[in-house]
Design a protein around this motif. Structure first.
Motif, PDB file in Angstrom:
ATOM      1  N   MET A  42       0.945  -1.138  -0.003  1.00 37.74           N
ATOM      2  CA  MET A  42      -0.133  -0.056  -0.124  1.00 37.74           C
ATOM      3  C   MET A  42       0.959   1.189  -0.044  1.00 37.74           C
ATOM      4  SD  MET A  42      -2.765   1.356   2.712  1.00 37.74           S
ATOM      5  CE  MET A  42      -4.068   0.291   2.431  1.00 37.74           C
ATOM      6  N   ILE A  43       0.506   2.140  -0.948  1.00 36.56           N
ATOM      7  CA  ILE A  43       1.549   3.240  -1.290  1.00 36.56           C
ATOM      8  C   ILE A  43       0.922   4.519  -0.606  1.00 36.56           C
ATOM      9  CG2 ILE A  43       2.511   4.914  -2.841  1.00 36.56           C
ATOM     10  CD1 ILE A  43       3.866   2.069  -2.831  1.00 36.56           C
ATOM     11  N   GLU A  44      -0.563   4.607  -0.537  1.00 34.66           N
ATOM     12  CA  GLU A  44      -1.373   5.736  -0.119  1.00 34.66           C
ATOM     13  C   GLU A  44      -2.822   5.382   0.154  1.00 34.66           C
ATOM     14  OE1 GLU A  44      -1.838   8.773   1.338  1.00 34.66           O
ATOM     15  OE2 GLU A  44      -0.063   9.506   0.199  1.00 34.66           O
ATOM     16  N   THR A  45      -3.423   6.118   0.890  1.00 34.80           N
ATOM     17  CA  THR A  45      -4.791   6.220   0.889  1.00 34.80           C
ATOM     18  C   THR A  45      -5.385   7.576   0.933  1.00 34.80           C
ATOM     19  OG1 THR A  45      -4.804   6.236   3.366  1.00 34.80           O
ATOM     20  CG2 THR A  45      -4.862   3.926   2.274  1.00 34.80           C
ATOM     21  N   GLU A  46      -6.495   7.829   0.522  1.00 34.22           N
ATOM     22  CA  GLU A  46      -7.440   9.076   0.783  1.00 34.22           C
ATOM     23  C   GLU A  46      -8.559   9.027   0.706  1.00 34.22           C
ATOM     24  OE1 GLU A  46      -6.008  11.692  -2.682  1.00 34.22           O
ATOM     25  OE2 GLU A  46      -6.817  10.204  -4.150  1.00 34.22           O
ATOM     26  N   TYR A  47      -9.415   9.977   1.345  1.00 30.12           N
ATOM     27  CA  TYR A  47     -10.923  10.148   1.415  1.00 30.12           C
ATOM     28  C   TYR A  47     -11.023  11.146   0.519  1.00 30.12           C
ATOM     29  CZ  TYR A  47     -10.765   7.441   5.431  1.00 30.12           C
ATOM     30  OH  TYR A  47     -10.625   6.211   6.468  1.00 30.12           O
ATOM     31  N   LEU A  48     -11.994  11.048  -0.416  1.00 32.00           N
ATOM     32  CA  LEU A  48     -12.767  11.880  -1.225  1.00 32.00           C
ATOM     33  C   LEU A  48     -14.013  11.784  -1.396  1.00 32.00           C
ATOM     34  CD1 LEU A  48     -10.165  11.288  -4.087  1.00 32.00           C
ATOM     35  CD2 LEU A  48     -10.384  13.170  -2.948  1.00 32.00           C
ATOM     36  N   PRO A  49     -14.998  13.070  -2.008  1.00 33.58           N
ATOM     37  CA  PRO A  49     -16.249  12.939  -2.164  1.00 33.58           C
ATOM     38  C   PRO A  49     -16.413  12.010  -3.458  1.00 33.58           C
ATOM     39  CG  PRO A  49     -15.228  15.253  -2.399  1.00 33.58           C
ATOM     40  CD  PRO A  49     -14.271  14.179  -1.843  1.00 33.58           C
ATOM     41  N   PRO A  50     -17.666  11.631  -3.559  1.00 31.98           N
ATOM     42  CA  PRO A  50     -17.724  10.514  -4.801  1.00 31.98           C
ATOM     43  C   PRO A  50     -17.718  11.632  -6.000  1.00 31.98           C
ATOM     44  CG  PRO A  50     -19.231  10.109  -3.263  1.00 31.98           C
ATOM     45  CD  PRO A  50     -18.554  11.220  -2.648  1.00 31.98           C
ATOM     46  N   GLY A  51     -16.976  10.970  -7.213  1.00 30.16           N
ATOM     47  CA  GLY A  51     -16.993  11.776  -8.405  1.00 30.16           C
ATOM     48  C   GLY A  51     -15.575  12.676  -8.216  1.00 30.16           C
ATOM     49  N   HIS A  52     -15.005  12.855  -7.283  1.00 28.73           N
ATOM     50  CA  HIS A  52     -13.841  13.839  -7.345  1.00 28.73           C
ATOM     51  C   HIS A  52     -12.662  13.156  -7.747  1.00 28.73           C
ATOM     52  CE1 HIS A  52     -10.715  16.383  -5.896  1.00 28.73           C
ATOM     53  NE2 HIS A  52     -11.610  17.238  -5.406  1.00 28.73           N
ATOM     54  N   PRO A  53     -11.798  13.810  -8.814  1.00 32.36           N
ATOM     55  CA  PRO A  53     -10.628  12.882  -9.149  1.00 32.36           C
ATOM     56  C   PRO A  53      -9.742  12.555  -7.907  1.00 32.36           C
ATOM     57  CG  PRO A  53     -10.614  14.969 -10.036  1.00 32.36           C
ATOM     58  CD  PRO A  53     -12.071  15.063  -9.249  1.00 32.36           C
ATOM     59  N   PRO A  54      -8.685  11.573  -8.377  1.00 30.41           N
ATOM     60  CA  PRO A  54      -7.884  11.465  -6.981  1.00 30.41           C
ATOM     61  C   PRO A  54      -7.053  12.712  -7.056  1.00 30.41           C
ATOM     62  CG  PRO A  54      -7.933   9.659  -8.609  1.00 30.41           C
ATOM     63  CD  PRO A  54      -8.631  10.818  -9.165  1.00 30.41           C
ATOM     64  N   GLU A  55      -6.508  13.048  -5.717  1.00 22.71           N
ATOM     65  CA  GLU A  55      -5.584  14.124  -5.555  1.00 22.71           C
ATOM     66  C   GLU A  55      -4.132  14.189  -6.083  1.00 22.71           C
ATOM     67  OE1 GLU A  55      -6.416  17.142  -3.514  1.00 22.71           O
ATOM     68  OE2 GLU A  55      -8.515  16.586  -3.681  1.00 22.71           O
ATOM     69  N   HIS A  56      -3.719  15.093  -6.506  1.00 23.90           N
ATOM     70  CA  HIS A  56      -2.467  15.343  -6.818  1.00 23.90           C
ATOM     71  C   HIS A  56      -1.552  15.993  -5.978  1.00 23.90           C
ATOM     72  CE1 HIS A  56       0.413  16.080 -10.603  1.00 23.90           C
ATOM     73  NE2 HIS A  56       1.082  15.826  -9.496  1.00 23.90           N
ATOM     74  N   ASP A  57      -1.280  15.019  -4.807  1.00 22.41           N
ATOM     75  CA  ASP A  57      -0.865  15.675  -3.690  1.00 22.41           C
ATOM     76  C   ASP A  57       0.674  15.678  -3.616  1.00 22.41           C
ATOM     77  OD1 ASP A  57      -0.510  12.626  -3.850  1.00 22.41           O
ATOM     78  OD2 ASP A  57      -0.641  12.177  -1.775  1.00 22.41           O
ATOM     79  N   ILE A  58       1.369  14.872  -4.615  1.00 22.15           N
ATOM     80  CA  ILE A  58       3.028  15.411  -4.439  1.00 22.15           C
ATOM     81  C   ILE A  58       3.461  15.953  -5.875  1.00 22.15           C
ATOM     82  CG2 ILE A  58       5.080  14.389  -4.488  1.00 22.15           C
ATOM     83  CD1 ILE A  58       4.076  12.215  -2.510  1.00 22.15           C
TER      84      ILE A  58
END
Length: 127
Positions: free
Chosen positions: A83-99
């Protein structure tokens, strides 16, 4: 070969310009792109992790996230399953570009420096 550690299980290979899994050395995706594009994604029901504290048959609000309001994304290395990462998002939101790194500046910073990486422990192994 110059490899810069970015997170516990993620690094950038400055020579090949690729994100890599630190655990198994899998090449994931271009270092100039969002590393999540090179990972497997499990769109998990958040109630699996956050069990209701109150009986859902009796109560509307159970202190457990509702899947229609939030989703839990887990990102895994496609080769070794780490496992590299986890994230909580609202449905329909694209994955975060966190780095998002200035890759050219990173290459310049490490051009003349020696990089030594502590070995990553395998499951059940001590360093």
């Amino acid at each position: 070969m110059k490899k810069v550690l970015v997170t516990e299980n993620l690094r950038i290979n400055l020579d090949s310009e690729l994100w890599e899994c630190r655990y198994c050395d899998a090449e994931l995706v271009s270092a100039r792109d969002n590393y999540k594009r090179g990972l497997l994604v499990y769109d998990r029901d958040p109630r699996e992790i956050h069990k209701p504290l109150l009986d859902p048959e009796k109560y509307t609000f159970t202190y457990s996230p509702k899947p229609e309001w939030t989703r839990l994304l887990e990102y895994y290395c496609p080769r070794c399953g780490t496992m590299i990462e986890t994230e909580y998002l609202p449905p329909g939101h694209p994955p975060e570009h966190d780095i998002e790194l200035d890759f050219d500046a990173l290459k310049a910073q490490w051009r003349d420096k020696e990089i030594t990486e502590h070995p990553h422990a395998k499951p059940g192994e001590e360093i």
